[in-house]
Design an enzyme around this catalytic site. Structure first.
Site, PDB file in Angstrom:
ATOM      1  N   HIS A 269     -13.408  25.497   4.134  1.00 14.64           N
ATOM      2  CA  HIS A 269     -14.146  26.639   4.700  1.00 14.64           C
ATOM      3  C   HIS A 269     -15.103  27.226   3.654  1.00 14.64           C
ATOM      4  O   HIS A 269     -16.245  27.545   3.952  1.00 14.64           O
ATOM      5  CB  HIS A 269     -13.174  27.762   5.116  1.00 14.64           C
ATOM      6  CG  HIS A 269     -12.273  27.430   6.266  1.00 14.64           C
ATOM      7  ND1 HIS A 269     -10.911  27.626   6.210  1.00 14.64           N
ATOM      8  CD2 HIS A 269     -12.531  26.965   7.501  1.00 14.64           C
ATOM      9  CE1 HIS A 269     -10.373  27.284   7.369  1.00 14.64           C
ATOM     10  NE2 HIS A 269     -11.328  26.870   8.179  1.00 14.64           N
TER      11      HIS A 269
ATOM     12  N   LYS B   3      -4.159  30.321  18.956  1.00 18.05           N
ATOM     13  CA  LYS B   3      -3.114  29.688  18.151  1.00 18.05           C
ATOM     14  C   LYS B   3      -2.239  30.776  17.545  1.00 18.05           C
ATOM     15  O   LYS B   3      -2.723  31.876  17.267  1.00 18.05           O
ATOM     16  CB  LYS B   3      -3.743  28.906  16.991  1.00 18.05           C
ATOM     17  CG  LYS B   3      -4.849  27.978  17.373  1.00 18.05           C
ATOM     18  CD  LYS B   3      -5.497  27.454  16.087  1.00 18.05           C
ATOM     19  CE  LYS B   3      -6.754  26.673  16.383  1.00 18.05           C
ATOM     20  NZ  LYS B   3      -7.513  26.361  15.155  1.00 18.05           N
TER      21      LYS B   3
ATOM     22  N   ARG C 263     -15.182  17.905  10.385  1.00 16.16           N
ATOM     23  CA  ARG C 263     -14.495  17.068   9.401  1.00 16.16           C
ATOM     24  C   ARG C 263     -14.517  15.599   9.790  1.00 16.16           C
ATOM     25  O   ARG C 263     -14.834  14.742   8.996  1.00 16.16           O
ATOM     26  CB  ARG C 263     -13.033  17.520   9.246  1.00 16.16           C
ATOM     27  CG  ARG C 263     -12.898  18.854   8.554  1.00 16.16           C
ATOM     28  CD  ARG C 263     -11.529  19.435   8.759  1.00 16.16           C
ATOM     29  NE  ARG C 263     -11.264  19.648  10.172  1.00 16.16           N
ATOM     30  CZ  ARG C 263     -10.204  20.270  10.652  1.00 16.16           C
ATOM     31  NH1 ARG C 263      -9.279  20.707   9.843  1.00 16.16           N
ATOM     32  NH2 ARG C 263     -10.060  20.438  11.950  1.00 16.16           N
TER      33      ARG C 263
ATOM     34  N   SER D  44      -6.105  24.309   7.961  1.00 19.67           N
ATOM     35  CA  SER D  44      -5.264  25.477   7.683  1.00 19.67           C
ATOM     36  C   SER D  44      -3.825  25.215   8.117  1.00 19.67           C
ATOM     37  O   SER D  44      -2.875  25.647   7.455  1.00 19.67           O
ATOM     38  CB  SER D  44      -5.797  26.708   8.426  1.00 19.67           C
ATOM     39  OG  SER D  44      -7.076  27.039   7.949  1.00 19.67           O
TER      40      SER D  44
HETATM   41  O1  PNS Z   1     -10.877  28.215  13.167  1.00 19.52           O
HETATM   42  P1  PNS Z   1     -10.776  27.898  14.617  1.00 19.52           P
HETATM   43  O2  PNS Z   1      -9.460  28.373  15.150  1.00 19.52           O
HETATM   44  O3  PNS Z   1     -11.031  26.438  14.902  1.00 19.52           O
HETATM   45  O4  PNS Z   1     -11.932  28.736  15.347  1.00 19.52           O
HETATM   46  C1  PNS Z   1     -12.062  28.723  16.757  1.00 19.52           C
HETATM   47  C2  PNS Z   1     -13.043  29.818  17.218  1.00 19.52           C
HETATM   48  C3  PNS Z   1     -12.634  31.168  16.661  1.00 19.52           C
HETATM   49  C4  PNS Z   1     -14.430  29.480  16.718  1.00 19.52           C
HETATM   50  C5  PNS Z   1     -13.056  29.821  18.764  1.00 19.52           C
HETATM   51  O5  PNS Z   1     -11.749  29.876  19.231  1.00 19.52           O
HETATM   52  C6  PNS Z   1     -13.842  30.999  19.323  1.00 19.52           C
HETATM   53  O6  PNS Z   1     -15.052  31.044  19.253  1.00 19.52           O
HETATM   54  N1  PNS Z   1     -13.101  31.978  19.886  1.00 19.52           N
HETATM   55  C7  PNS Z   1     -13.684  33.187  20.419  1.00 19.52           C
HETATM   56  C8  PNS Z   1     -13.643  33.174  21.941  1.00 19.52           C
HETATM   57  C9  PNS Z   1     -14.822  32.413  22.498  1.00 19.52           C
HETATM   58  O7  PNS Z   1     -15.957  32.702  22.212  1.00 19.52           O
HETATM   59  N2  PNS Z   1     -14.505  31.399  23.319  1.00 19.52           N
HETATM   60  C10 PNS Z   1     -15.524  30.570  23.914  1.00 19.52           C
HETATM   61  C11 PNS Z   1     -16.023  29.541  22.907  1.00 19.52           C
HETATM   62  S1  PNS Z   1     -16.150  28.048  23.707  1.00 19.52           S
END
Ligand code: PNS
Length: 164
Positions: A17, A41, A95, A133
């Site tokens: 990150h 999660k 990745r 993570s």
């Molecule tokens: O680090 P992560 O858990 O892979 O990040 C995922 C994240 C936070 C980018 C994604 O879950 C997100 O954008 N969540 C906010 C809700 C949202 O906007 N959902 C629609 C996106 S398709």
């Protein structure tokens, strides 16, 4: 000012990150690292702590403490946050091919929700491409060495495991 948001769970932030943040900060004069409060999660640390660790890691790892990089917490949609902070871009790291499916789905969905906001991907540095993570959490849980995976700010917060 060209602005991007880098959203994520960051539970915890990894060297992968941090590498994406450093490279994105080289492209965007303003980068908002956005810590999702209520992730789908299960998370080990609350958003306040996840954000605080990122702040410390940036101060220690980046020149001028990550000048131009802000850390915020957010709930709800990433595109709504992007609009609030005036960002035209969402940054994500890739990745491996396995990331591509979910990341492309998110990028297309976000573009449908907010056609003016585009997603920019940074390929993870080769030395970090295996990192996640969840892997870090699992290794740390069993007392394994994660010192080459996370910044010192994360290491300082890991529980000290006494040798068996
Ligand atoms: O680090 P992560 O858990 O892979 O990040 C995922 C994240 C936070 C980018 C994604 O879950 C997100 O954008 N969540 C906010 C809700 C949202 O906007 N959902 C629609 C996106 S398709």
């Amino acid at each position: 000012m060209p602005t991007a948001v880098y959203p994520g769970s960051f539970d915890p932030i990894t060297l992968g990150h941090l590498d994406v943040i450093a490279r994105a900060a080289g492209v965007f004069p303003r980068l908002v690292v956005a810590v999702l409060v209520n992730t789908r999660k299960p998370v080990q640390r609350d958003a306040d702590e996840r954000a605080a660790v990122i702040g410390e890691a940036l101060a220690e790892a980046m020149p001028h403490g990550g000048h131009g990089v802000e850390v915020v917490k957010f709930d709800g949609l990433t595109v709504d946050l992007a609009r609030r902070v005036g960002a035209d871009f969402i940054v994500r790291g890739l990745r491996a091919v396995s990331d591509f499916e979910s990341e492309s789905q998110m990028a297309h969905t976000n573009r449908k929700l907010a056609p003016g906001i585009d997603t920019i991907f940074f390929m993870a540095a080769l030395e970090h491409a295996y990192l996640s993570s969840s892997l870090v959490r699992e290794i740390a849980l069993f007392g394994g060495d994660v010192s080459h995976m996370v910044p010192p700010a994360v290491l300082r917060r890991l529980p000290q495991v006494s040798p068996a």
